[in-house]
Scaffold this active site. Sequence first.
Site, PDB file in Angstrom:
ATOM      1  N   THR A 139      -1.077  -8.115  11.137  1.00  0.00           N
ATOM      2  CA  THR A 139      -0.605  -8.830  12.324  1.00  0.00           C
ATOM      3  C   THR A 139       0.080  -7.808  13.232  1.00  0.00           C
ATOM      4  OG1 THR A 139       1.612  -9.312  11.451  1.00  0.00           O
ATOM      5  CG2 THR A 139      -0.124 -10.877  10.897  1.00  0.00           C
ATOM      6  N   VAL A 181       5.385  -3.276   5.636  1.00  0.00           N
ATOM      7  CA  VAL A 181       6.112  -3.161   6.901  1.00  0.00           C
ATOM      8  C   VAL A 181       5.366  -2.215   7.841  1.00  0.00           C
ATOM      9  CG1 VAL A 181       8.269  -2.502   7.998  1.00  0.00           C
ATOM     10  CG2 VAL A 181       8.313  -3.613   5.748  1.00  0.00           C
ATOM     11  N   LYS A 182       5.038  -2.755   9.019  1.00  0.00           N
ATOM     12  CA  LYS A 182       4.281  -1.966   9.996  1.00  0.00           C
ATOM     13  C   LYS A 182       5.270  -1.256  10.909  1.00  0.00           C
ATOM     14  CE  LYS A 182      -0.083  -3.083  12.225  1.00  0.00           C
ATOM     15  NZ  LYS A 182      -0.777  -4.143  12.974  1.00  0.00           N
ATOM     16  N   VAL A 183       5.127   0.072  10.975  1.00  0.00           N
ATOM     17  CA  VAL A 183       6.101   0.910  11.692  1.00  0.00           C
ATOM     18  C   VAL A 183       5.348   1.750  12.727  1.00  0.00           C
ATOM     19  CG1 VAL A 183       7.779   2.779  11.389  1.00  0.00           C
ATOM     20  CG2 VAL A 183       7.523   1.045   9.599  1.00  0.00           C
TER      21      VAL A 183
END
Length: 223
Positions: free
Chosen positions: A27, A83-85
């Site tokens: 997402t 976790v998208k960073v």
Amino acid sequence: MKFFVDTASLDEIREANDMGVLDGVTTNPSLMKKEGDVDFHERIFEICELVDGDVSAEVTATDFDGIMEEAHTLAKIHDNVVVKVPLILDGIKALNALRDEGIPTNCTLCFSPTQALIAAKAGATYISPFMGRVDDISSDGLNLVQQVVEIYDNYGYETEVLAASIRHPMHVVECARMGVDVATMPLDVIKKLLHHPLTDSGLERFLDDWADYQNQQKEAAAA
Ligand code: E4P
């Protein structure tokens, strides 16, 4: 090759999941915006409950402390959360820190092989080169992915290559030929992977001939 669906829509995720080929979900804030008035954390939890695989949820802070705080909150939602960073300086620092804490990460917005190299050194779980957006500016998204795969292979980095911003089936074919670990794509592209006009016309002919054959059998039995 793992297939992720690139959406925050529960209906689309269910449909991809029902095909039995889904390995995860990605997402981003733009995909969340499309969903309208839904709570971000709740939606991530719902997605995690639907899919047996990694679910990327993106931080929106751009400073180290903010990224870490959001990452901790997201990681607590569900064991499936990745976790998208973003691939910026403080993001790289956060990738290092999150690796040390055992929190899986997806380093997003990668547009160059040097960025991918840095992300791998920082211990990202996934790197997301954005193929379609590179193509959009008349450059070569496939070439970017090819370079990332080659560099990672050279040094045995464990970071998985997650081809993102996929626009059509040929992106997927070329990624599979390169041995990319994961392709994340819209539901529409997943469905297109299945289609071939010769399958449709071939099936139609088989079914027509089968009906004729059954009629012949009936006529023979009645004679
Ligand atoms: C990946 O994780 C991103 O969400 C996505 O692939 C971006 O795709 P887009 O360029 O079609 O927005």
